[in-house]
Motif scaffolding. Structure first.
Motif, PDB file in Angstrom:
ATOM      1  N   ARG A  76       0.829  -1.211   0.000  1.00 56.27           N
ATOM      2  CA  ARG A  76       0.000   0.000   0.000  1.00 56.27           C
ATOM      3  C   ARG A  76       0.863   1.262   0.000  1.00 56.27           C
ATOM      4  O   ARG A  76       0.556   2.250  -0.675  1.00 56.27           O
ATOM      5  N   ALA A  82       2.367   1.768  -3.491  1.00 58.05           N
ATOM      6  CA  ALA A  82       1.327   2.243  -4.413  1.00 58.05           C
ATOM      7  C   ALA A  82       1.043   3.730  -4.193  1.00 58.05           C
ATOM      8  O   ALA A  82       0.917   4.499  -5.157  1.00 58.05           O
ATOM      9  N   LYS A  83       0.960   4.142  -2.940  1.00 56.71           N
ATOM     10  CA  LYS A  83       0.700   5.554  -2.643  1.00 56.71           C
ATOM     11  C   LYS A  83       1.876   6.417  -3.093  1.00 56.71           C
ATOM     12  O   LYS A  83       1.689   7.495  -3.657  1.00 56.71           O
ATOM     13  N   ALA A 115       4.043   5.732  -5.510  1.00 60.50           N
ATOM     14  CA  ALA A 115       4.049   5.765  -6.974  1.00 60.50           C
ATOM     15  C   ALA A 115       3.003   6.748  -7.484  1.00 60.50           C
ATOM     16  O   ALA A 115       3.247   7.490  -8.446  1.00 60.50           O
ATOM     17  N   HIS A 116       1.851   6.771  -6.840  1.00 57.26           N
ATOM     18  CA  HIS A 116       0.787   7.696  -7.238  1.00 57.26           C
ATOM     19  C   HIS A 116       1.237   9.150  -7.054  1.00 57.26           C
ATOM     20  O   HIS A 116       1.018   9.993  -7.938  1.00 57.26           O
ATOM     21  N   ILE A 117       1.874   9.456  -5.938  1.00 61.93           N
ATOM     22  CA  ILE A 117       2.365  10.817  -5.691  1.00 61.93           C
ATOM     23  C   ILE A 117       3.410  11.210  -6.722  1.00 61.93           C
ATOM     24  O   ILE A 117       3.395  12.321  -7.256  1.00 61.93           O
ATOM     25  N   GLN A 161       3.751  10.038  -9.752  1.00 61.88           N
ATOM     26  CA  GLN A 161       3.050  10.226 -11.028  1.00 61.88           C
ATOM     27  C   GLN A 161       2.395  11.594 -11.085  1.00 61.88           C
ATOM     28  O   GLN A 161       2.478  12.286 -12.102  1.00 61.88           O
ATOM     29  N   GLN A 162       1.718  11.979 -10.006  1.00 58.76           N
ATOM     30  CA  GLN A 162       1.070  13.284  -9.966  1.00 58.76           C
ATOM     31  C   GLN A 162       2.096  14.403 -10.093  1.00 58.76           C
ATOM     32  O   GLN A 162       1.864  15.382 -10.807  1.00 58.76           O
ATOM     33  N   ASN A 163       3.246  14.273  -9.419  1.00 57.80           N
ATOM     34  CA  ASN A 163       4.283  15.287  -9.501  1.00 57.80           C
ATOM     35  C   ASN A 163       4.830  15.416 -10.921  1.00 57.80           C
ATOM     36  O   ASN A 163       5.079  16.518 -11.389  1.00 57.80           O
ATOM     37  N   HIS A 199       3.207  14.630 -13.659  1.00 59.91           N
ATOM     38  CA  HIS A 199       2.125  15.170 -14.499  1.00 59.91           C
ATOM     39  C   HIS A 199       1.989  16.680 -14.325  1.00 59.91           C
ATOM     40  O   HIS A 199       1.697  17.384 -15.276  1.00 59.91           O
TER      41      HIS A 199
END
Length: 163
Positions: A147, A150-151, A153-155, A157-159, A161
């Motif tokens: 978990r 995953a969190k 990696a999501h952060i 990705q957002q950075n 983007h």
């Protein structure tokens, strides 16, 4: 709820006899539930891989995220930096708090996203090896670690983007 007058009298008693209040406070703290606290650091490299380590003392899932115990009165962000330095001779910058969860009976784990400030160095006696991996190639990890990755990696990705 006690009246304002009663609470004010209690305040005056505490002010006059602060050691009595301290004694009550320490008895209260002694009777409260106790938890151990752990911390892990999710570290990604420039290729989008994250760091995992092979632990000597984790027989169920030897591969996992580097981390350890938070010391008495130690800030969790300081603890993760210390643990990565002790275990991997790796300096990091702590960038995001990812997760805080009760993961076992009387145990709370904390996960941080960390940016490496150098390379992995000498491993501590607690580790057999380390490697960089992707989510798809990672061995079986503890659920909390999954978990947290995953969190993180999501952060990241957002950075990317937002840039």
């Amino acid at each position: 709820m006690p009246s304002t007058t009663l609470r004010r009298r209690l305040l005056h008693l505490i002010q006059r006899v602060p050691r009595l209040f301290a004694l009550v406070y320490y008895v209260y703290r002694f009777l409260q539930p106790k938890y151990t606290l752990g911390v892990i650091g999710i570290v990604f490299n420039e290729d989008g891989q994250f760091l995992i380590v092979e632990h000597v003392f984790h027989p169920k899932h030897p591969w996992g995220i580097p981390g350890g115990w938070i010391g008495r009165d130690e800030d969790p962000a300081v603890a993760v930096k210390r643990e990565l330095q002790e275990e991997l001779s790796l300096e990091v910058e702590v960038t995001h708090l990812l997760l805080v969860e009760k993961t076992q009976h009387n145990h709370i784990d904390t996960a941080y996203l960390c940016r490496p400030l150098g390379a992995v160095g000498k491993l501590s006696y607690e580790l057999l090896s380390y490697r960089w991996t992707t989510v798809e190639e990672a061995p079986t990890l503890y659920n909390f670690h999954v978990r947290a990755v995953a969190k993180a990696a999501h952060i990241l990705q957002q950075n990317q983007h937002n840039q």
